[in-house]
Motif scaffolding. Structure first.
Motif, PDB file in Angstrom:
ATOM      1  N   ILE A  43      -5.473   6.652   1.466  1.00  0.00           N
ATOM      2  CA  ILE A  43      -6.352   5.534   1.804  1.00  0.00           C
ATOM      3  C   ILE A  43      -7.657   5.637   1.031  1.00  0.00           C
ATOM      4  O   ILE A  43      -8.301   6.676   1.015  1.00  0.00           O
ATOM      5  N   GLU A  44      -8.020   4.566   0.373  1.00  0.00           N
ATOM      6  CA  GLU A  44      -9.281   4.457  -0.348  1.00  0.00           C
ATOM      7  C   GLU A  44     -10.337   3.750   0.491  1.00  0.00           C
ATOM      8  O   GLU A  44     -11.481   4.140   0.530  1.00  0.00           O
ATOM      9  N   SER A  45      -9.919   2.652   1.131  1.00  0.00           N
ATOM     10  CA  SER A  45     -10.854   1.816   1.874  1.00  0.00           C
ATOM     11  C   SER A  45     -10.070   0.905   2.797  1.00  0.00           C
ATOM     12  O   SER A  45      -8.836   0.871   2.758  1.00  0.00           O
ATOM     13  N   TRP A  46     -10.774   0.144   3.619  1.00  0.00           N
ATOM     14  CA  TRP A  46     -10.139  -0.836   4.486  1.00  0.00           C
ATOM     15  C   TRP A  46     -11.149  -1.864   4.934  1.00  0.00           C
ATOM     16  O   TRP A  46     -12.352  -1.680   4.808  1.00  0.00           O
ATOM     17  N   ILE A  47     -10.618  -2.949   5.471  1.00  0.00           N
ATOM     18  CA  ILE A  47     -11.452  -4.014   6.009  1.00  0.00           C
ATOM     19  C   ILE A  47     -10.771  -4.548   7.269  1.00  0.00           C
ATOM     20  O   ILE A  47      -9.543  -4.580   7.354  1.00  0.00           O
ATOM     21  N   GLY A  61      -8.997   8.988   2.489  1.00  0.00           N
ATOM     22  CA  GLY A  61      -8.241  10.104   1.941  1.00  0.00           C
ATOM     23  C   GLY A  61      -6.978  10.447   2.700  1.00  0.00           C
ATOM     24  O   GLY A  61      -6.207  11.301   2.275  1.00  0.00           O
ATOM     25  N   GLU A  62      -6.732   9.779   3.808  1.00  0.00           N
ATOM     26  CA  GLU A  62      -5.551  10.062   4.625  1.00  0.00           C
ATOM     27  C   GLU A  62      -4.278   9.688   3.870  1.00  0.00           C
ATOM     28  O   GLU A  62      -4.194   8.645   3.229  1.00  0.00           O
ATOM     29  N   GLN A  63      -3.269  10.565   3.948  1.00  0.00           N
ATOM     30  CA  GLN A  63      -1.991  10.269   3.319  1.00  0.00           C
ATOM     31  C   GLN A  63      -1.218   9.279   4.182  1.00  0.00           C
ATOM     32  O   GLN A  63      -1.191   9.393   5.409  1.00  0.00           O
ATOM     33  N   VAL A  64      -0.603   8.309   3.520  1.00  0.00           N
ATOM     34  CA  VAL A  64       0.172   7.280   4.206  1.00  0.00           C
ATOM     35  C   VAL A  64       1.484   7.041   3.475  1.00  0.00           C
ATOM     36  O   VAL A  64       1.633   7.392   2.303  1.00  0.00           O
ATOM     37  N   HIS A  65       2.424   6.464   4.179  1.00  0.00           N
ATOM     38  CA  HIS A  65       3.703   6.086   3.586  1.00  0.00           C
ATOM     39  C   HIS A  65       3.971   4.613   3.891  1.00  0.00           C
ATOM     40  O   HIS A  65       3.373   4.036   4.791  1.00  0.00           O
ATOM     41  N   VAL A  66       4.880   4.045   3.149  1.00  0.00           N
ATOM     42  CA  VAL A  66       5.156   2.621   3.277  1.00  0.00           C
ATOM     43  C   VAL A  66       6.181   2.348   4.377  1.00  0.00           C
ATOM     44  O   VAL A  66       7.068   3.158   4.634  1.00  0.00           O
ATOM     45  N   ALA A  67       6.001   1.218   5.010  1.00  0.00           N
ATOM     46  CA  ALA A  67       7.001   0.635   5.899  1.00  0.00           C
ATOM     47  C   ALA A  67       7.099  -0.825   5.481  1.00  0.00           C
ATOM     48  O   ALA A  67       6.125  -1.407   4.994  1.00  0.00           O
ATOM     49  N   TRP A  71       1.223   0.163   5.859  1.00  0.00           N
ATOM     50  CA  TRP A  71       1.007   1.582   5.570  1.00  0.00           C
ATOM     51  C   TRP A  71       0.872   2.327   6.886  1.00  0.00           C
ATOM     52  O   TRP A  71       0.168   1.888   7.786  1.00  0.00           O
ATOM     53  N   ARG A  72       1.574   3.465   6.976  1.00  0.00           N
ATOM     54  CA  ARG A  72       1.565   4.282   8.192  1.00  0.00           C
ATOM     55  C   ARG A  72       1.143   5.709   7.859  1.00  0.00           C
ATOM     56  O   ARG A  72       1.404   6.184   6.759  1.00  0.00           O
ATOM     57  N   PRO A  73       0.520   6.391   8.816  1.00  0.00           N
ATOM     58  CA  PRO A  73       0.045   7.752   8.557  1.00  0.00           C
ATOM     59  C   PRO A  73       1.187   8.722   8.254  1.00  0.00           C
ATOM     60  O   PRO A  73       2.286   8.564   8.766  1.00  0.00           O
ATOM     61  N   GLY A  74       0.893   9.715   7.435  1.00  0.00           N
ATOM     62  CA  GLY A  74       1.834  10.792   7.165  1.00  0.00           C
ATOM     63  C   GLY A  74       2.689  10.570   5.937  1.00  0.00           C
ATOM     64  O   GLY A  74       2.509   9.599   5.199  1.00  0.00           O
ATOM     65  N   ASN A  75       3.632  11.492   5.738  1.00  0.00           N
ATOM     66  CA  ASN A  75       4.461  11.428   4.541  1.00  0.00           C
ATOM     67  C   ASN A  75       5.939  11.261   4.868  1.00  0.00           C
ATOM     68  O   ASN A  75       6.796  11.629   4.087  1.00  0.00           O
ATOM     69  N   THR A  76       6.245  10.697   6.012  1.00  0.00           N
ATOM     70  CA  THR A  76       7.629  10.427   6.399  1.00  0.00           C
ATOM     71  C   THR A  76       7.885   8.934   6.280  1.00  0.00           C
ATOM     72  O   THR A  76       7.111   8.128   6.770  1.00  0.00           O
ATOM     73  N   LEU A  77       8.971   8.598   5.657  1.00  0.00           N
ATOM     74  CA  LEU A  77       9.310   7.188   5.489  1.00  0.00           C
ATOM     75  C   LEU A  77       9.747   6.577   6.801  1.00  0.00           C
ATOM     76  O   LEU A  77      10.222   7.251   7.704  1.00  0.00           O
TER      77      LEU A  77
END
Length: 124
Positions: free
Chosen positions: A56-60, A93-99, A111-117
């Motif tokens: 994650i870089e940023s959000w709104i 900076g949080e790692q996320v994976h796609v859904a 985008w969801r937290p973690g590295n599991t699909l």
């Protein structure tokens, strides 16, 4: 939504395939899609699968919806946006994976937290 340069990306997304453009000459990965490479100016490219993991870089937050901006781990030049529907705020900076979210006529990214699909499978 889809245009000449992005139509194939939207089609891949609909099939739940995560791809970005790769320059056929220098190999540089890019997103969003463009007609030519910013590195070598080649107009030759192909779609290629990459790990759908990002940071994650940023959000709104707008109208009660959170949209995150992420940078792909496999391709640092590739920045994408997507929904965030978690009960907590995203973290820089949080790692996320796609859904994938299938709507009537389009598939969008969440985008969801973690590295599991999605579906409980790890990427590897």
């Amino acid at each position: 939504m889809a245009d000449r340069d992005s139509a194939q990306w939207w089609e891949a997304l609909r099939r739940h395939e995560f791809v970005v453009q790769g320059c056929a000459d220098c190999g540089r990965l890019r997103f969003p899609s463009r007609a030519y490479c910013a590195g070598c100016r080649s107009r030759s490219w192909r779609w290629q699968a990459v790990e759908p993991l990002a940071r994650i870089e940023s959000w709104i937050v707008t109208r009660g919806h959170t949209v995150v901006m992420v940078r792909l781990e496999a391709a640092a030049d590739c920045v994408l946006y997507g929904h965030w529907r978690q009960p907590r705020a995203p973290r820089p900076g949080e790692q996320v994976h796609v859904a994938y979210e299938d709507a009537d006529d389009v598939t969008v990214i969440e985008w969801r937290p973690g590295n599991t699909l999605a579906g409980g499978r790890g990427w590897n």
